[in-house]
Design a protein around this motif. Structure first.
Motif, short mmCIF file in Angstrom:
data_model
loop_
_atom_site.label_atom_id
_atom_site.label_comp_id
_atom_site.label_asym_id
_atom_site.label_seq_id
_atom_site.Cartn_x
_atom_site.Cartn_y
_atom_site.Cartn_z
N ALA A 191 48.30 38.17 28.14
CA ALA A 191 49.45 38.57 27.33
C ALA A 191 50.76 38.41 28.09
N GLU A 192 50.86 37.31 28.82
CA GLU A 192 52.03 37.11 29.68
C GLU A 192 53.32 36.87 28.90
N LEU A 193 53.22 36.57 27.61
CA LEU A 193 54.42 36.35 26.80
C LEU A 193 54.87 37.60 26.06
N SER A 194 54.24 38.73 26.31
CA SER A 194 54.65 39.97 25.64
C SER A 194 56.11 40.28 25.94
N SER A 195 56.80 40.80 24.95
CA SER A 195 58.24 41.05 25.09
C SER A 195 58.55 42.08 26.16
N ASN A 196 57.66 43.07 26.32
CA ASN A 196 57.89 44.14 27.29
C ASN A 196 56.74 44.22 28.30
N GLY A 197 57.04 44.73 29.47
CA GLY A 197 56.01 44.89 30.49
C GLY A 197 55.72 43.60 31.24
N THR A 198 54.86 43.72 32.25
CA THR A 198 54.46 42.57 33.06
C THR A 198 52.95 42.43 33.01
N VAL A 199 52.47 41.29 33.46
CA VAL A 199 51.02 41.06 33.52
C VAL A 199 50.37 42.10 34.42
N GLU A 200 51.00 42.42 35.53
CA GLU A 200 50.44 43.39 36.46
C GLU A 200 50.34 44.77 35.80
N GLN A 201 51.38 45.17 35.09
CA GLN A 201 51.33 46.45 34.38
C GLN A 201 50.21 46.46 33.35
N ARG A 202 50.10 45.37 32.61
CA ARG A 202 49.12 45.29 31.53
C ARG A 202 47.70 45.38 32.09
N GLN A 203 47.46 44.80 33.25
CA GLN A 203 46.13 44.86 33.85
C GLN A 203 45.79 46.28 34.29
N ILE A 204 46.77 46.96 34.86
CA ILE A 204 46.54 48.36 35.24
C ILE A 204 46.27 49.20 34.01
N GLU A 205 47.04 48.98 32.95
CA GLU A 205 46.85 49.73 31.71
C GLU A 205 45.49 49.44 31.09
N ALA A 206 45.06 48.18 31.16
CA ALA A 206 43.76 47.81 30.59
C ALA A 206 42.62 48.52 31.30
N ARG A 207 42.71 48.64 32.61
CA ARG A 207 41.67 49.32 33.36
C ARG A 207 41.66 50.82 33.07
N LYS A 208 42.85 51.39 32.92
CA LYS A 208 42.93 52.81 32.58
C LYS A 208 42.32 53.05 31.21
N ALA A 209 42.64 52.18 30.24
CA ALA A 209 42.09 52.32 28.89
C ALA A 209 40.57 52.17 28.91
N ALA A 210 40.07 51.23 29.69
CA ALA A 210 38.62 51.02 29.79
C ALA A 210 37.92 52.26 30.33
N GLU A 211 38.52 52.87 31.33
CA GLU A 211 37.93 54.08 31.91
C GLU A 211 37.89 55.21 30.89
N VAL A 212 38.94 55.33 30.09
CA VAL A 212 38.99 56.37 29.07
C VAL A 212 37.87 56.18 28.05
N LEU A 213 37.63 54.94 27.65
CA LEU A 213 36.64 54.65 26.61
C LEU A 213 35.21 54.60 27.14
N GLY A 214 35.05 54.49 28.45
CA GLY A 214 33.71 54.34 29.02
C GLY A 214 33.24 52.91 29.09
N VAL A 215 34.19 51.97 29.00
CA VAL A 215 33.86 50.54 29.10
C VAL A 215 33.48 50.24 30.55
N SER A 216 32.36 49.58 30.74
CA SER A 216 31.85 49.34 32.09
C SER A 216 32.08 47.92 32.60
N VAL A 217 32.43 47.00 31.72
CA VAL A 217 32.66 45.61 32.14
C VAL A 217 33.96 45.13 31.50
N VAL A 218 34.87 44.64 32.33
CA VAL A 218 36.12 44.06 31.86
C VAL A 218 36.25 42.66 32.44
N ILE A 219 36.47 41.69 31.56
CA ILE A 219 36.56 40.29 31.98
C ILE A 219 37.88 39.73 31.47
#
Length: 237
Positions: free
Chosen positions: A46-74
């Motif tokens: 999502a590098e073309l998103s209007s707000n945020g950076t790729v690095e922020q989005r990756q951190i957010e994705a991992r936090k969201a995965a942990e909340v949901l109990g997702v064990s594999v992120v690719i």
């Protein structure tokens, strides 16, 4: 602990980080809570998103995965707005399916305002099909894998679903996973307005999930579309 690869029971494909959380975050959380292994595969960063950076989005994705109990992120790092259904992209997705060996695959619904969501949907359909072809070779020479079920989830829209999952008990997890993407849903000074950071967006998601829940007699639900008839042995359980 979030892994980068591994076998899962359910694999959700998403064009961008936050798509799966919006569409089927509750479904993933429900199954994770029951002991199933669930995974998410992001096609782009999502590098073309209007707000945020790729690095922020990756951190957010991992936090969201942990909340949901997702064990594999690719993350496949295809170009944002560059999902072109090329043989190379489809082959990469086919390899992911064969490595993860999911029983069920989830993909965005094939009608959506965002072209990347539509493209992701079509590409998942092709990759699921190719993953089962015995003579189709992938770079890692993984054996063929046939998925038991393919379902489509909604991101921006609402339609009459073929299946509704009761997510009432995990709904706070879904909301927490969505809000983990602060760069997308919380407008900060200097950032631009987008459909996602409008005050009405998350309430719209809640309202939609409430409507689906009402249809099956519970508080919240997530609707899914099946491309094939849903089989059952009996009508009463």
């Amino acid at each position: 602990m979030i892994q980068e690869h591994g076998q899962v029971d359910i694999l959700a494909f998403a064009a961008h980080p936050d798509d799966a959380e919006l569409g089927i975050g509750g479904t993933l959380a429900v199954h994770a809570a029951k002991g199933f292994k669930v995974g998410i595969c992001h096609l782009t960063d999502a590098e073309l998103s209007s707000n945020g950076t790729v690095e922020q989005r990756q951190i957010e994705a991992r936090k969201a995965a942990e909340v949901l109990g997702v064990s594999v992120v690719i993350g496949l790092e295809f170009p944002d707005r560059g999902l072109n259904r090329s043989p190379e992209q489809i082959l990469c997705m086919t390899q992911v399916i064969r490595q993860c060996k999911p029983k069920v695959v989830l993909a965005p619904y094939f009608e959506d305002r965002h072209p990347d969501h539509v493209a992701c949907s079509l590409m998942v359909k092709e990759a699921v099909f190719d993953a089962a072809i015995r003579k189709k070779q992938t770079p890692d020479n993984a054996p063929p894998h046939r998925v038991s079920g393919l379902y489509y989830y909604f991101i921006n829209d609402i339609q009459k679903p073929d299946l509704i999952v009761d997510i009432s008990e995990v709904y706070e997890k879904k909301l927490a996973a969505i809000r983990a993407y602060a760069s997308q849903f919380d407008r900060q000074a200097g950032e631009v307005d987008t459909p996602l950071n409008q005050p009405s967006y998350i309430p719209m998601v809640e309202g939609r999930d409430s409507i689906w829940g009402h249809q099956i007699g519970v508080r919240y639900g997530e609707g899914l579309i099946s491309p094939n008839p849903i089989a059952t042995e009996i009508l009463i359980r």
